[in-house]
Design an enzyme around this catalytic site. Sequence first.
Site, mmCIF file in Angstrom:
data_model
loop_
_atom_site.group_PDB
_atom_site.id
_atom_site.type_symbol
_atom_site.label_atom_id
_atom_site.label_comp_id
_atom_site.label_asym_id
_atom_site.label_seq_id
_atom_site.Cartn_x
_atom_site.Cartn_y
_atom_site.Cartn_z
ATOM 1 N N ASN A 1 0.857 -1.193 0.000
ATOM 2 C CA ASN A 1 0.000 0.000 0.000
ATOM 3 C C ASN A 1 0.894 1.245 0.000
ATOM 4 O O ASN A 1 1.694 1.437 0.915
ATOM 5 C CB ASN A 1 -0.896 -0.043 1.250
ATOM 6 C CG ASN A 1 -1.821 1.156 1.327
ATOM 7 O OD1 ASN A 1 -1.392 2.282 1.107
ATOM 8 N ND2 ASN A 1 -3.071 0.928 1.659
ATOM 9 N N HIS B 1 0.925 6.347 1.654
ATOM 10 C CA HIS B 1 1.673 7.351 2.417
ATOM 11 C C HIS B 1 2.808 7.996 1.637
ATOM 12 O O HIS B 1 3.358 9.006 2.077
ATOM 13 C CB HIS B 1 2.124 6.784 3.762
ATOM 14 C CG HIS B 1 0.939 6.536 4.642
ATOM 15 N ND1 HIS B 1 -0.096 7.445 4.745
ATOM 16 C CD2 HIS B 1 0.594 5.483 5.418
ATOM 17 C CE1 HIS B 1 -1.029 6.958 5.552
ATOM 18 N NE2 HIS B 1 -0.636 5.775 5.964
ATOM 19 N N HIS C 1 -5.676 3.520 -1.733
ATOM 20 C CA HIS C 1 -6.999 3.844 -1.200
ATOM 21 C C HIS C 1 -7.355 5.254 -1.654
ATOM 22 O O HIS C 1 -6.714 6.224 -1.236
ATOM 23 C CB HIS C 1 -6.941 3.766 0.337
ATOM 24 C CG HIS C 1 -8.258 3.992 1.023
ATOM 25 N ND1 HIS C 1 -8.386 3.916 2.388
ATOM 26 C CD2 HIS C 1 -9.496 4.289 0.547
ATOM 27 C CE1 HIS C 1 -9.650 4.160 2.716
ATOM 28 N NE2 HIS C 1 -10.329 4.394 1.619
ATOM 29 N N ARG D 1 -9.514 8.006 -1.085
ATOM 30 C CA ARG D 1 -10.475 8.432 -0.067
ATOM 31 C C ARG D 1 -11.385 9.530 -0.602
ATOM 32 O O ARG D 1 -10.984 10.305 -1.476
ATOM 33 C CB ARG D 1 -9.738 8.962 1.166
ATOM 34 C CG ARG D 1 -9.186 7.858 2.043
ATOM 35 C CD ARG D 1 -8.532 8.434 3.280
ATOM 36 N NE ARG D 1 -8.275 7.390 4.252
ATOM 37 C CZ ARG D 1 -9.135 7.028 5.199
ATOM 38 N NH1 ARG D 1 -10.299 7.646 5.326
ATOM 39 N NH2 ARG D 1 -8.835 6.064 6.044
ATOM 40 N N ARG E 1 -7.226 12.845 0.587
ATOM 41 C CA ARG E 1 -6.139 13.369 1.434
ATOM 42 C C ARG E 1 -4.763 12.881 0.985
ATOM 43 O O ARG E 1 -3.768 13.498 1.288
ATOM 44 C CB ARG E 1 -6.372 13.011 2.909
ATOM 45 C CG ARG E 1 -6.250 11.558 3.192
ATOM 46 C CD ARG E 1 -6.323 11.265 4.681
ATOM 47 N NE ARG E 1 -7.688 11.375 5.175
ATOM 48 C CZ ARG E 1 -8.100 10.778 6.290
ATOM 49 N NH1 ARG E 1 -7.247 10.076 7.012
ATOM 50 N NH2 ARG E 1 -9.347 10.880 6.686
ATOM 51 N N GLU F 1 -8.603 0.215 -3.157
ATOM 52 C CA GLU F 1 -9.317 0.235 -1.871
ATOM 53 C C GLU F 1 -10.272 1.422 -1.870
ATOM 54 O O GLU F 1 -9.875 2.547 -2.212
ATOM 55 C CB GLU F 1 -8.274 0.367 -0.741
ATOM 56 C CG GLU F 1 -8.873 0.383 0.648
ATOM 57 C CD GLU F 1 -7.790 0.378 1.735
ATOM 58 O OE1 GLU F 1 -6.617 0.022 1.443
ATOM 59 O OE2 GLU F 1 -8.135 0.731 2.874
ATOM 60 N N THR G 1 -8.046 3.406 8.308
ATOM 61 C CA THR G 1 -9.254 2.582 8.445
ATOM 62 C C THR G 1 -9.280 1.989 9.854
ATOM 63 O O THR G 1 -8.327 1.336 10.273
ATOM 64 C CB THR G 1 -9.240 1.443 7.389
ATOM 65 O OG1 THR G 1 -8.928 2.024 6.119
ATOM 66 C CG2 THR G 1 -10.573 0.746 7.322
ATOM 67 N N GLU H 1 -10.632 -9.824 3.500
ATOM 68 C CA GLU H 1 -9.384 -9.448 4.168
ATOM 69 C C GLU H 1 -9.678 -9.311 5.655
ATOM 70 O O GLU H 1 -10.543 -8.529 6.056
ATOM 71 C CB GLU H 1 -8.828 -8.117 3.639
ATOM 72 C CG GLU H 1 -7.636 -7.673 4.486
ATOM 73 C CD GLU H 1 -6.822 -6.542 3.895
ATOM 74 O OE1 GLU H 1 -6.727 -6.462 2.669
ATOM 75 O OE2 GLU H 1 -6.284 -5.752 4.682
ATOM 76 N N HIS I 1 -3.345 -4.831 7.928
ATOM 77 C CA HIS I 1 -3.491 -3.657 8.794
ATOM 78 C C HIS I 1 -2.590 -3.773 10.017
ATOM 79 O O HIS I 1 -2.696 -4.733 10.775
ATOM 80 C CB HIS I 1 -4.934 -3.397 9.247
ATOM 81 C CG HIS I 1 -5.207 -1.927 9.393
ATOM 82 N ND1 HIS I 1 -4.737 -1.194 10.440
ATOM 83 C CD2 HIS I 1 -5.835 -1.056 8.576
ATOM 84 C CE1 HIS I 1 -5.087 0.066 10.266
ATOM 85 N NE2 HIS I 1 -5.750 0.186 9.134
HETATM 86 N N1 PXP Z 1 -5.768 -3.217 4.789
HETATM 87 C C1 PXP Z 1 -6.681 -2.209 4.817
HETATM 88 C C2 PXP Z 1 -8.099 -2.543 4.595
HETATM 89 C C3 PXP Z 1 -6.283 -0.876 5.043
HETATM 90 O O1 PXP Z 1 -7.213 0.091 5.082
HETATM 91 C C4 PXP Z 1 -4.929 -0.603 5.224
HETATM 92 C C5 PXP Z 1 -4.476 0.814 5.445
HETATM 93 O O2 PXP Z 1 -4.816 1.616 4.372
HETATM 94 C C6 PXP Z 1 -4.010 -1.664 5.174
HETATM 95 C C7 PXP Z 1 -4.460 -2.968 4.980
HETATM 96 C C8 PXP Z 1 -2.554 -1.440 5.378
HETATM 97 O O3 PXP Z 1 -2.386 -1.069 6.712
HETATM 98 P P1 PXP Z 1 -0.973 -0.544 7.231
HETATM 99 O O4 PXP Z 1 -0.759 0.780 6.547
HETATM 100 O O5 PXP Z 1 -1.164 -0.426 8.700
HETATM 101 O O6 PXP Z 1 0.040 -1.550 6.814
#
Ligand code: PXP
Length: 245
Positions: free
Chosen positions: A7, A10, A43, A45, A49, A70, A101, A151, A196
Amino acid sequence: MPKLSVNIDHVATVRQARRASEPSPLLAAHEAELGGADGITVHLREDRRHIQDDDVRQLRQSIRIPLNFEMAATDEMIEMALRIRPNSVMIVPEGRREITTEGGLDVVALADLLRTAVNRLTNAGIATSVFINAEARQVDAAAMIGVAICEVHTGPFAQSFTPEGTSGEHTAALLERIATIGSLIRDRGMRFNAGHGLNYRNVQAVAALEGVHELHIGHAIVSRAIFVGMQSAVAEMRALCRRSG
Ligand code: PXP
């Protein structure tokens, strides 16, 4: 060994801090691919952001590994997914004030709304997943509305580690719960993904779970990439997943 979808939200968070053109999520995705990522997750949003519409379009056109989109199950996002045609869509709950999330979707309560979204996406050939807490009733509801993938939220497990990285009985119980829900997901004919809060200290236990197909990891990899670069940060995470079994 599970697949790793990175992901890169960031990377866009840093760029948006200056409303500038760098760092580029597109370049980050290419570097992640070179480091061994099996997929890229972004993602989009509602408040835009971090990731912007153009990022998703450009990623779709230029990465060779699968793009996981996402999103919240809103009409705007469903239309976007139908235009972009990512390899998969991961439906999540979305709160404007949340930092990330916060919890899984309540598939039980939102079954009618989600069924319509899942049907539209699935009919367009997009594999659709829901992000759920480790609860059997959510798995049953997901199976009922026809999703292909669940997930499981690993946040509570990740948060049970101390800042020093140690864990105890509580962590073991949370991991066991993820394992049980994972096998239920597979029994119901769906794919078991997890994510997550996973990081370099806690990922191995989750990567070793029976039948886990793909992990979604963002914050820890982007944080490490600041110091060692995206390729190495992804390669290190992949190596940990490989050594977990
Ligand atoms: N899975 C989902 C559904 C998420 O919303 C996120 C964060 O955007 C992640 C996984 C990845 O989480 P992390 O950034 O804490 O690794």
